[in-house]
Design a protein around this motif. Structure first.
Motif, PDB file in Angstrom:
ATOM      1  N   ARG A 223       2.662  15.709  13.340  1.00 51.10           N
ATOM      2  CA  ARG A 223       2.367  14.468  14.060  1.00 51.10           C
ATOM      3  C   ARG A 223       1.782  13.394  13.117  1.00 51.10           C
ATOM      4  N   PRO A 224       0.777  13.726  12.258  1.00 55.18           N
ATOM      5  CA  PRO A 224       0.260  12.684  11.352  1.00 55.18           C
ATOM      6  C   PRO A 224       1.333  12.117  10.430  1.00 55.18           C
ATOM      7  N   PHE A 225       2.243  12.990   9.965  1.00 52.95           N
ATOM      8  CA  PHE A 225       3.328  12.514   9.117  1.00 52.95           C
ATOM      9  C   PHE A 225       4.215  11.528   9.870  1.00 52.95           C
ATOM     10  N   VAL A 226       4.588  11.876  11.092  1.00 52.18           N
ATOM     11  CA  VAL A 226       5.478  11.010  11.878  1.00 52.18           C
ATOM     12  C   VAL A 226       4.804   9.677  12.166  1.00 52.18           C
ATOM     13  N   GLU A 227       3.522   9.714  12.485  1.00 51.14           N
ATOM     14  CA  GLU A 227       2.801   8.474  12.768  1.00 51.14           C
ATOM     15  C   GLU A 227       2.727   7.598  11.517  1.00 51.14           C
ATOM     16  N   THR A 228       2.506   8.215  10.357  1.00 52.04           N
ATOM     17  CA  THR A 228       2.493   7.448   9.104  1.00 52.04           C
ATOM     18  C   THR A 228       3.872   6.882   8.809  1.00 52.04           C
ATOM     19  N   PHE A 229       4.900   7.703   8.995  1.00 50.72           N
ATOM     20  CA  PHE A 229       6.286   7.273   8.765  1.00 50.72           C
ATOM     21  C   PHE A 229       6.629   6.046   9.603  1.00 50.72           C
ATOM     22  N   LYS A 230       6.249   6.041  10.871  1.00 53.18           N
ATOM     23  CA  LYS A 230       6.570   4.918  11.759  1.00 53.18           C
ATOM     24  C   LYS A 230       5.987   3.608  11.253  1.00 53.18           C
ATOM     25  N   ARG A 231       4.852   3.677  10.600  1.00 55.73           N
ATOM     26  CA  ARG A 231       4.131   2.479  10.198  1.00 55.73           C
ATOM     27  C   ARG A 231       4.548   1.945   8.826  1.00 55.73           C
ATOM     28  N   CYS A 232       5.424   2.670   8.128  1.00 54.40           N
ATOM     29  CA  CYS A 232       5.812   2.274   6.772  1.00 54.40           C
ATOM     30  C   CYS A 232       7.148   1.543   6.772  1.00 54.40           C
ATOM     31  N   LYS A 233       7.251   0.562   5.912  1.00 52.96           N
ATOM     32  CA  LYS A 233       8.449  -0.271   5.833  1.00 52.96           C
ATOM     33  C   LYS A 233       9.501   0.332   4.917  1.00 52.96           C
ATOM     34  N   VAL A 234       9.052   1.015   3.876  1.00 52.78           N
ATOM     35  CA  VAL A 234       9.938   1.536   2.833  1.00 52.78           C
ATOM     36  C   VAL A 234       9.523   2.967   2.518  1.00 52.78           C
ATOM     37  N   ILE A 235      10.484   3.792   2.096  1.00 48.30           N
ATOM     38  CA  ILE A 235      10.230   5.169   1.693  1.00 48.30           C
ATOM     39  C   ILE A 235      10.445   5.287   0.185  1.00 48.30           C
TER      40      ILE A 235
ATOM     41  N   VAL B 173       0.862  -1.175   0.000  1.00 48.63           N
ATOM     42  CA  VAL B 173       0.000   0.000   0.000  1.00 48.63           C
ATOM     43  C   VAL B 173       0.903   1.230   0.000  1.00 48.63           C
ATOM     44  N   LEU B 174       0.708   2.096  -0.991  1.00 51.62           N
ATOM     45  CA  LEU B 174       1.490   3.327  -1.115  1.00 51.62           C
ATOM     46  C   LEU B 174       0.701   4.465  -0.475  1.00 51.62           C
ATOM     47  N   LEU B 175       1.277   5.082   0.542  1.00 47.67           N
ATOM     48  CA  LEU B 175       0.587   6.103   1.316  1.00 47.67           C
ATOM     49  C   LEU B 175       1.203   7.472   1.130  1.00 47.67           C
ATOM     50  N   ASP B 176       0.346   8.489   1.205  1.00 46.55           N
ATOM     51  CA  ASP B 176       0.824   9.861   1.270  1.00 46.55           C
ATOM     52  C   ASP B 176       1.217  10.178   2.707  1.00 46.55           C
ATOM     53  N   ASN B 177       1.513  11.423   2.985  1.00 48.45           N
ATOM     54  CA  ASN B 177       2.155  11.793   4.246  1.00 48.45           C
ATOM     55  C   ASN B 177       1.304  11.659   5.499  1.00 48.45           C
ATOM     56  N   PHE B 178      -0.012  11.794   5.373  1.00 42.85           N
ATOM     57  CA  PHE B 178      -0.827  11.960   6.572  1.00 42.85           C
ATOM     58  C   PHE B 178      -1.903  10.883   6.706  1.00 42.85           C
ATOM     59  N   HIS B 179      -1.571   9.646   6.342  1.00 44.41           N
ATOM     60  CA  HIS B 179      -2.565   8.592   6.307  1.00 44.41           C
ATOM     61  C   HIS B 179      -2.233   7.456   7.272  1.00 44.41           C
ATOM     62  N   ALA B 180      -1.953   7.796   8.506  1.00 44.13           N
ATOM     63  CA  ALA B 180      -1.591   6.782   9.495  1.00 44.13           C
ATOM     64  C   ALA B 180      -2.713   5.774   9.695  1.00 44.13           C
ATOM     65  N   SER B 181      -3.967   6.202   9.618  1.00 41.79           N
ATOM     66  CA  SER B 181      -5.085   5.274   9.826  1.00 41.79           C
ATOM     67  C   SER B 181      -5.131   4.221   8.727  1.00 41.79           C
TER      68      SER B 181
ATOM     69  N   LYS C 264      -1.878  -7.495   7.257  1.00 37.41           N
ATOM     70  CA  LYS C 264      -0.505  -7.940   6.989  1.00 37.41           C
ATOM     71  C   LYS C 264       0.000  -7.515   5.604  1.00 37.41           C
ATOM     72  N   VAL C 265      -0.377  -6.308   5.198  1.00 37.82           N
ATOM     73  CA  VAL C 265       0.106  -5.726   3.948  1.00 37.82           C
ATOM     74  C   VAL C 265       1.075  -4.602   4.289  1.00 37.82           C
ATOM     75  N   PRO C 266       2.328  -4.672   3.856  1.00 36.95           N
ATOM     76  CA  PRO C 266       3.289  -3.620   4.189  1.00 36.95           C
ATOM     77  C   PRO C 266       2.991  -2.321   3.448  1.00 36.95           C
ATOM     78  N   CYS C 267       3.478  -1.224   4.012  1.00 41.12           N
ATOM     79  CA  CYS C 267       3.206   0.108   3.455  1.00 41.12           C
ATOM     80  C   CYS C 267       4.487   0.805   2.995  1.00 41.12           C
ATOM     81  N   ILE C 268       4.307   1.638   1.996  1.00 38.32           N
ATOM     82  CA  ILE C 268       5.366   2.507   1.471  1.00 38.32           C
ATOM     83  C   ILE C 268       4.933   3.943   1.705  1.00 38.32           C
ATOM     84  N   LEU C 269       5.818   4.754   2.240  1.00 37.75           N
ATOM     85  CA  LEU C 269       5.525   6.173   2.407  1.00 37.75           C
ATOM     86  C   LEU C 269       6.027   6.934   1.187  1.00 37.75           C
ATOM     87  N   ASN C 270       5.114   7.619   0.511  1.00 40.96           N
ATOM     88  CA  ASN C 270       5.480   8.460  -0.621  1.00 40.96           C
ATOM     89  C   ASN C 270       5.986   9.795  -0.085  1.00 40.96           C
TER      90      ASN C 270
END
Length: 331
Positions: free
Chosen positions: A73-85, A27-35, A44-50
């Protein structure tokens, strides 16, 4: 975005079910999508932070501290949850800062290239654009295009200073003017008489404009802007030098790099004033548009950057390598 979580969860649940032919690998996520990252983790699907900013921004500021900058804060929370940038960058454009990102962020960083928009041409908006019609009447390489994106913290005072700078500079200009959110609905955005005094050499257009078509027009010589990463890439795609008025975090980093590369001029900002002043704006415009020695340097360096940004084969290789890297990290 939290309201989309149930629907997104249902989609992933169906996609990840046994026997599904719609298997989701990432799942490819933008900066503020921690939810959304939380939903992906449940399935069990890994995430990528765009990461849509320049690598220089990461070099300068690292991972923001939400206790100091709560807006991140939303960016940091999303970043923590992503496996790859996924970084919108290339080693050709950012050879110093891009190699530092993995160490700074502590996670694998995969460049996806610069992702410039499709070149202008054959635009169906062409006949409806007052901006392009006005440009058709201007001499080649004579106009500075002025636009500040959708997130720039513009004020009416700053608009008046921009107007003063454009008037003092004496060059032709096309200004894509957006009403600031802080402006009263009845408040005049421009100084009295500005449009009358600059009639014939300047055009102020409100509402949406076809920016890539404007930048690709032969009458445009330079771009006066905020140094958002997307707009900077679009400017370099057409080899335009920059007049830079950065305010926000990523804008400052991009402007620093472009100034170091001598692609344009950063407008001087007085410490005692919240706005860029008209005199300083005019000085920067003249350096890019009028003064032959500095203009020649800025144009030449912008053309060198254009060779990088307009290299489609290079960007395709980045995308191919990105896909292959995801296969590797998935396994």
């Amino acid at each position: 975005m939290d309201r989309l979580a149930p629907a997104f969860s249902a989609f992933l649940g169906a996609a990840c079910a046994d026997g599904s032919d719609r298997k989701v690998d990432w799942v490819l996520l933008d900066n503020f999508h921690a939810s959304m990252a939380d939903v992906a983790s449940e399935h069990k699907v890994p995430c990528i932070l765009n990461m849509p900013y320049s690598s220089a921004t990461t070099e300068d500021f690292g991972i923001p501290d939400p206790s100091v900058l709560p807006m991140f804060r939303p960016f940091v929370e999303t970043f923590k949850r992503c496996k790859v940038i996924a970084a919108r960058s290339s080693f050709e454009l950012e050879p110093e800062s891009l190699p530092l990102m993995t160490k700074i962020l502590g996670k694998p960083v995969i460049p996806v290239g610069l992702l410039p928009p499709a070149p202008a041409g054959g635009n169906t908006q062409r006949d409806d654009s007052a901006a392009l019609s006005w440009l058709d009447e201007q001499p080649s390489k004579s106009v500075v295009y002025v636009a500040f994106g959708s997130e720039y913290p513009m004020t009416v005072k700053q608009l008046h200073e921009i107007a003063r700078g454009l008037e003092l500079a004496g060059t032709r200009f096309l200004w894509a003017l957006k009403r600031p959110s802080v402006a009263h609905p009845d408040e005049d955005l421009l100084p009295p008489g500005f449009e009358e005094r600059t009639r014939g050499r300047g055009s102020v257009v409100t509402g949406w404009v076809p920016q890539t078509s404007i930048l690709g027009h032969g009458a445009v010589a330079a771009f006066m802007m905020h140094c958002g990463w997307g707009s900077t890439i679009e400017a370099l795609q057409y080899g335009h030098p920059l007049v830079m008025m950065p305010v926000l975090v990523d804008h400052l980093s991009t402007a620093r790099v472009m100034e170091q590369r001598k692609v344009g001029v950063k407008v001087r900002k007085e410490k005692s004033d919240e706005a860029f002043l008209g005199d300083n704006i005019a000085t920067a415009i003249r350096a890019v548009m009028c003064e032959e020695e500095s203009k020649r340097i800025f144009v030449a360096n912008a053309k060198r950057m254009q060779e990088i940004v307009a290299d489609d084969e290079c960007h395709k290789r980045y995308i191919d390598e990105f896909v292959q890297s995801l296969r590797t990290y998935k396994n």
